[in-house]
Each structure stands twice: as structure tokens, then as C-alpha cells.
Design an enzyme around this catalytic site. Sequence first.
Site, PDB file in Angstrom:
ATOM      1  N   GLU A  49     151.045  62.171 -21.706  1.00  0.00           N
ATOM      2  CA  GLU A  49     151.518  63.536 -21.958  1.00  0.00           C
ATOM      3  C   GLU A  49     152.249  63.584 -23.309  1.00  0.00           C
ATOM      4  O   GLU A  49     152.082  64.525 -24.092  1.00  0.00           O
ATOM      5  CB  GLU A  49     152.451  63.962 -20.807  1.00  0.00           C
ATOM      6  CG  GLU A  49     153.167  65.289 -20.992  1.00  0.00           C
ATOM      7  CD  GLU A  49     152.237  66.500 -21.048  1.00  0.00           C
ATOM      8  OE1 GLU A  49     151.019  66.325 -20.838  1.00  0.00           O
ATOM      9  OE2 GLU A  49     152.729  67.609 -21.330  1.00  0.00           O
ATOM     10  N   ASP A  51     151.678  61.649 -25.827  1.00  0.00           N
ATOM     11  CA  ASP A  51     150.639  61.566 -26.857  1.00  0.00           C
ATOM     12  C   ASP A  51     149.954  62.915 -27.069  1.00  0.00           C
ATOM     13  O   ASP A  51     149.636  63.296 -28.189  1.00  0.00           O
ATOM     14  CB  ASP A  51     149.584  60.523 -26.472  1.00  0.00           C
ATOM     15  CG  ASP A  51     150.165  59.120 -26.466  1.00  0.00           C
ATOM     16  OD1 ASP A  51     151.273  58.943 -27.027  1.00  0.00           O
ATOM     17  OD2 ASP A  51     149.534  58.214 -25.893  1.00  0.00           O
ATOM     18  N   LYS A 135     179.603  42.379 -30.104  1.00  0.00           N
ATOM     19  CA  LYS A 135     179.330  42.177 -31.528  1.00  0.00           C
ATOM     20  C   LYS A 135     177.847  41.816 -31.640  1.00  0.00           C
ATOM     21  O   LYS A 135     177.432  40.694 -31.369  1.00  0.00           O
ATOM     22  CB  LYS A 135     180.204  41.077 -32.120  1.00  0.00           C
ATOM     23  CG  LYS A 135     180.022  40.971 -33.620  1.00  0.00           C
ATOM     24  CD  LYS A 135     181.074  40.084 -34.247  1.00  0.00           C
ATOM     25  CE  LYS A 135     181.032  40.145 -35.759  1.00  0.00           C
ATOM     26  NZ  LYS A 135     179.746  39.756 -36.324  1.00  0.00           N
TER      27      LYS A 135
HETATM   28  S1  IVH Z   1     182.893  47.437 -36.609  1.00  0.00           S
HETATM   29  C1  IVH Z   1     185.599  48.500 -39.948  1.00  0.00           C
HETATM   30  N1  IVH Z   1     181.653  46.900 -34.369  1.00  0.00           N
HETATM   31  O1  IVH Z   1     179.858  42.795 -37.627  1.00  0.00           O
HETATM   32  C2  IVH Z   1     184.864  47.781 -38.907  1.00  0.00           C
HETATM   33  N2  IVH Z   1     180.952  45.775 -36.332  1.00  0.00           N
HETATM   34  O2  IVH Z   1     182.051  42.028 -40.065  1.00  0.00           O
HETATM   35  C3  IVH Z   1     183.419  47.817 -39.176  1.00  0.00           C
HETATM   36  N3  IVH Z   1     179.051  44.256 -35.992  1.00  0.00           N
HETATM   37  O3  IVH Z   1     178.441  43.450 -40.475  1.00  0.00           O
HETATM   38  C4  IVH Z   1     182.582  47.037 -38.269  1.00  0.00           C
HETATM   39  N4  IVH Z   1     178.811  44.651 -33.845  1.00  0.00           N
HETATM   40  O4  IVH Z   1     177.433  44.882 -38.738  1.00  0.00           O
HETATM   41  C5  IVH Z   1     181.746  46.632 -35.685  1.00  0.00           C
HETATM   42  N5  IVH Z   1     180.629  46.560 -32.318  1.00  0.00           N
HETATM   43  C6  IVH Z   1     180.716  46.299 -33.625  1.00  0.00           C
HETATM   44  C7  IVH Z   1     179.850  45.401 -34.267  1.00  0.00           C
HETATM   45  C8  IVH Z   1     180.011  45.157 -35.634  1.00  0.00           C
HETATM   46  C9  IVH Z   1     178.352  43.985 -34.889  1.00  0.00           C
HETATM   47  C10 IVH Z   1     178.808  43.652 -37.321  1.00  0.00           C
HETATM   48  C11 IVH Z   1     178.754  44.622 -38.433  1.00  0.00           C
HETATM   49  C12 IVH Z   1     179.399  43.933 -39.609  1.00  0.00           C
HETATM   50  C13 IVH Z   1     180.107  42.787 -38.996  1.00  0.00           C
HETATM   51  C14 IVH Z   1     181.582  42.953 -39.207  1.00  0.00           C
END
Ligand code: IVH
Length: 695
Positions: A49, A51, A135
Site C-alpha cells: 500500500e 508503494d 552514548k
Molecule cells: S551530547 C554538548 N549525547 O559523543 C554535548 N553526545 O563527545 C554534545 N554522542 O561526538 C553531545 N551519544 O556524537 C551527546 N546521547 C548523547 C550522545 C552523544 C553519542 C557523541 C556525539 C559526540 C560525542 C561527544
Amino acid sequence: MATLDLFSSEPATPDPTPEYVQLQALRAQLHYHAHQYYVLDMPTVPDAEYDRLFRELQALEAAHPEWVTPDSPTQRVGGKPLDAFATVRHVVPMLSIRTETDTESTGAEAFDARVRKELELTETDALVEYVAELKFDGLAMSLRYEQGVLVQAATRGDGEYGEDVTQNIRTIGQIPLKLPEGVPAVLEVRGEVYMRRDDFEAMNEKQREKGEKTFVNPRNAAAGAVRQLDPGIAAQRPLSFFAYGLGEVTPAEQGGPAFATHYAMLQTLKSWGFPVAAQVDTAQGAPELIAYHQRIGAARDQLPYDIDGVVYKVNSLALQRQLGFVTREPRWAVAHKYPAQEQITKVLGIDVQVGRTGKLTPVARLDPVFVGGTTVSNATLHNLFELRRKRARVGDNVIVRRAGDVIPEVVGVVAATRPTYVPNFRMPRTCPICSSAVVREKTEMNHRCSGGLFCPAQRKQAILHYAQRRAVEVEGLGEKLVEQLVDTQVIRTLPDLYKLGLTALAALDRMAEKSAQNIVDALEKSKQTTLPRFLFGLGIRHVGEATAKELVRHFGTLDAIMDASEEALTGVSDVGPIVAKSLHTFFAQAHNREVVEQLRACGVTWVEGEAAAQAPKPLAGKTFVLTGTFPTLSRDQAKDLLEAAGAKVAGSVSKKTNYVVAGAEAGSKLDKAQELGVPVLDEEAMLALLQAQPE
Ligand code: IVH
């Protein structure tokens, strides 16, 4: 005046014709269904659907190219290859976060102590409220929306200048191209682009089959896809996205949003259609952060994607502002890591293992190393060609990766560190298990033992495959037991399993009567299964779980699948000529049909609808929660039955739950159901409900 000209990207139409109105309606429906499918994982229409709507929109746009806008669902793919990416300046810099690698408690405690000190809180002051998040191990992305339309996607770069990768990011189904009305005029959503582990594995498997270079890990694969100059190639790389923050946003004074907390902001992003991880949670003070770190650490392997830690953030945005930044890191956030999923160790030897389909796999015997949370002493090298490409030899230091329940693998050689000349690895000419000849077809990357089910290794693997949880599930029938059963020739074929009696089992080495009885019970229980599980359990080459489900959806019955021509098989979505040939060859062999017949004769059965493809979904829209142990069905079996009837099976009880099915030793979910007045069924009542529905 154009009433429909809501967004600047929409061309003005002085007189909205019925066709134009239809086009708008189609886009709205496609946006809605894409969100249900990609973000919520709850499709509300069949693929066909979707598609159909998509093609209708394509046809309208082809007739009226002047109506094509960048936020149209048809525009996800189709950009031209670039020579280079344009540079984007981040008005709000993309920062990094300080990392704590300390032990479980000290990381959270040190962070909380710093925050409290900065805020000049004393011991008698209340706990600070945090948000704890995953993270994600991917790459940071900033998505810019103007008037609700995605206009730019940029990588982090050095934090101030990134690269414009909009064309590639548009191909990610989870990223909305257009937001609902009422969003801020300017909105930058920040988050992580990543690749799920199953998507990564499938992609690498395809590469291996073609004899091409594989990707080291999901993060590298995702980063490579995002930085692909040809968006056509990027579109073939399965990427996903999670939102975790904001960049530039229309200020509150100019009509922008005024969030009080980070948590509220995330919930709003979710309501606007962005994927936000379900694990996001608030936490009071260090103790709850520690608990979160432990809880996620224990569940890490079961997540469908890689995380390298958790992130703690001060929840109040006012407090975040008060805390501010040190150099390029905010004082209000910290990352708390888990053990690395890649480690370096030495190859002590290279063994050869024989798999279910006779495939010979070179496996590196390693100096044991702690990686991804466990000690690993073996890692796959996949096949001879990959081993050669990586130039792995005994004595080398290699990088080993273990993530989730994926088999640990050697992803590369650090540098040729072997001390002296070591001969290149060779595939044996005969099977190390049964001495049958080892063969390899010209177009194939894999060497195989030609012994078929004569080869005990293949027989063992076939039985283990059938008995695994995701297939027919015979609880307790593990590697050690199957090994004994095959080696002592108690079992020669799959159906022999069901002829196993208590006496034969109890006679085995180290088998107590109680355990023997458990196996007998488990075998009995396994007889009630589902067709997709059974089909997958047969171990037909190239027929994985997803393909088995598709086949059943298409054909409805096993007989229809067994008798289908190769041509009819390729009519199933996901089934190409290779899979069709494999299925057809399998069922063309009398001995395979015999195995199926014997299993059925032993009592293996499933609910089979002649027209399962169009079968009504009598429990559609109903949500069930399962708890406790059921007398005859396993949890997975009950879930399958309910899902086949269109029901949704959820993990926790809420007001929206329609039924809780409770077995023995049901826990808090049962209490919750009683508290909320949700009807509680036992297994029998659930089966009756399934039966009672009109076919
Ligand atoms: S917050 C000001 N939240 O980790 C804070 N970062 O060094 C900005 N990352 O390259 C980042 N999961 O890409 C934040 N839940 C999360 C995250 C996250 C992965 C990565 C992000 C950045 C590195 C932070």
C-alpha cells in the site's frame, strides 16, 4: 494568495487544483506512514500500500515537475554525485563531552561532585536531577529545519565547521523531511547517525559473498556512508538516527520554544517525529546515575546497536546555562564509558571449523583478551579470501571485535609483528571432521565439506540450528548434549530427536534424571511451533528468519512453499534467484521432504491458514503483556501466536494494555494489571481467545 502555501519551499499555486490537493494528501499520508514504519517500528499499512501511494505521488510529480519540492517523500534518493562537500559553519558550535572511564561508581560520583561544587550546593541541599542517555557509537549530525522543512544536514567536523552532507542524510528513512505545523521557524536538531548491528552484519555478509572488502565496525561503515560523494551509494547503506540535543533554534522571544528541562525538550523532539532512544531517563543524584550505568551495562549486548557508554546531563536548562563550558566541553554533561568492543591480541593458531551447511571457517585461536565485556579466545576470520586480504598469520597482533551476541571477529592485523617467517594458512583438502573432500564452486568464496549429513559436524550444527531459540526452540538442547547424541549415534537425523526417550537420555554421560525429563518436556513443548520458525529451523541455505516470515506471508502453507516453482518463489519480496534456487533444490530432494514428513508425523505442528497472506488480523489494535511461565507455550511461542493474530506484545503494563497473560510466578506486571483493572488471562484463556476469533 495561496492557502496551501504554508511553507516557503512549496511553490505558490494560485488555484489549488484537485490534483494539487491530491498531491498534498499523498505526501501527508506518506510522511505519516514513514514515521510509523521507520521511527515507531509500527507499520499501519502493508508495504504494498505504501508503494502504491508512493507511485501515485511519483506519477503526479512527473506530470507536474513544477510541484516537486525538496521535502517530498520522492526526494529522499536521486541527487547527483558531488566532487566535494560544501563547508557549513555551525552557529552554535558542536561540542564534545568530557569522558569518564573510571569504575562504575566513581565516574558518576566525580561528575555529581563537580556539578554540586560549581553550583555551590552543600550537603543539605537536594539532589541534582540528571538525564541519563545512551552514548551511541556513530557520528554526530546537525539537522537544520527552516519553516519545518529539512534544508541542511552537516557533520560535526572540527565543531565549528562541518561538511554539508544533506543529500546523503535525506536517504535515511528515520529522519523527517518535513515537521508538523507549529515547530520553531529555525530548528537545528543534533543527534547521532549510526548503523544497527544487524544491518551492518547483513551488509558485510553481502560484501563477503561478493569477495569484496568488508567494513571494520558499524561506526566506520556509517561514517563512510555519510561521507559518500555519490548519494546513490549512500542510499544503499542502511543508516539510522537518534536525536539527543539542539543547535540553533528560534529564541523564545521570537516565538521559539521555552523548554525548562532537557528531558522535556527530548520528549518534544519525539512528538515532532524524531527518533529518541527509549532508554532516556531522569535520575536523582549520583546513586541513580550509578544504577543507570549498571542497568544499561547489563543490557548492552541486547541492544540492536553499539553504544560505547552512557551520557549524564544536568536536566534543568537554567542550571546548564549557569554551569557553562570549559574550553570546548560543557560542565553539565559527561560521558561514562563501558569496556571497549575492540582490543588487540595475538593469534596463537588458526583452526578450521565446519558449519551447518558444511562451510569451512578459519578461526583464529587467540591469546585470551577481555573485549566487549567478556573474555574472548576465538575469533572468526570468515573465509580464506578474507583471511588473505587481512594478511593474518599465526603470531600476528590483531584487532578483535566483539559486540552484542555477534560472533567475535578479527577485523585487522595491527602490523606484521610475527617474529619469523610463518607459512601462509591453507585450507585443508579434506574435511577435518569426516575426511570428505573439500570443495569450492568458482563463484563462491566459501570452501565446503562435501560430506553433507554424513559429516557429524554438519549434523550437529543442523540439530542445534533447529533447536535454537529463534527457530523451533528446544530448551536445554545445547552444544554439549547434541555433541554426545551425535557422537554416540543416538541421533542421526532431525526427526530422531523426537524419538528420544527418557531412558536413552538418562543413559548419557552426566545426565541426571531430572535434566533428562526436562529435555523430554522441552521436546514435547517444541512440537507446537509456527511455520516461519519451522521453515527457518530446517536450515535451508540463504533462508534466514526474515525470509522465512516473508515466504509464509506470501504462500500461507508449507505445502505451497514446497511445491512452488523457482519463478513463483522469486515473486516473494526479499527472495532473489539465489534464495529461490536454494529453496527449490532443497525441496526437490526426496530426503529433505522425508525429514519434513517425519517431523510432522512425530507431532510437530503449527497453525496453518490456507490464505495466511490475506488472513484477517482478529487481534489487530490489541496490546498484550506476557508475564510468568506458561504451562505449555514458551514466551516466544505465545508472542508469535498473538502477533500472527495482529496483536502487539508490549513489555510493560499501562492503561493502554488490553490483556495481561499471566503464567506461574508472574511478578509485578500482574500486580500492575490488577491495580489498573486490566483483564488477566491464563494461557488457556488466551488460546481460547485466539480460537474464538473468526478466521
Ligand atoms: S551530547 C554538548 N549525547 O559523543 C554535548 N553526545 O563527545 C554534545 N554522542 O561526538 C553531545 N551519544 O556524537 C551527546 N546521547 C548523547 C550522545 C552523544 C553519542 C557523541 C556525539 C559526540 C560525542 C561527544
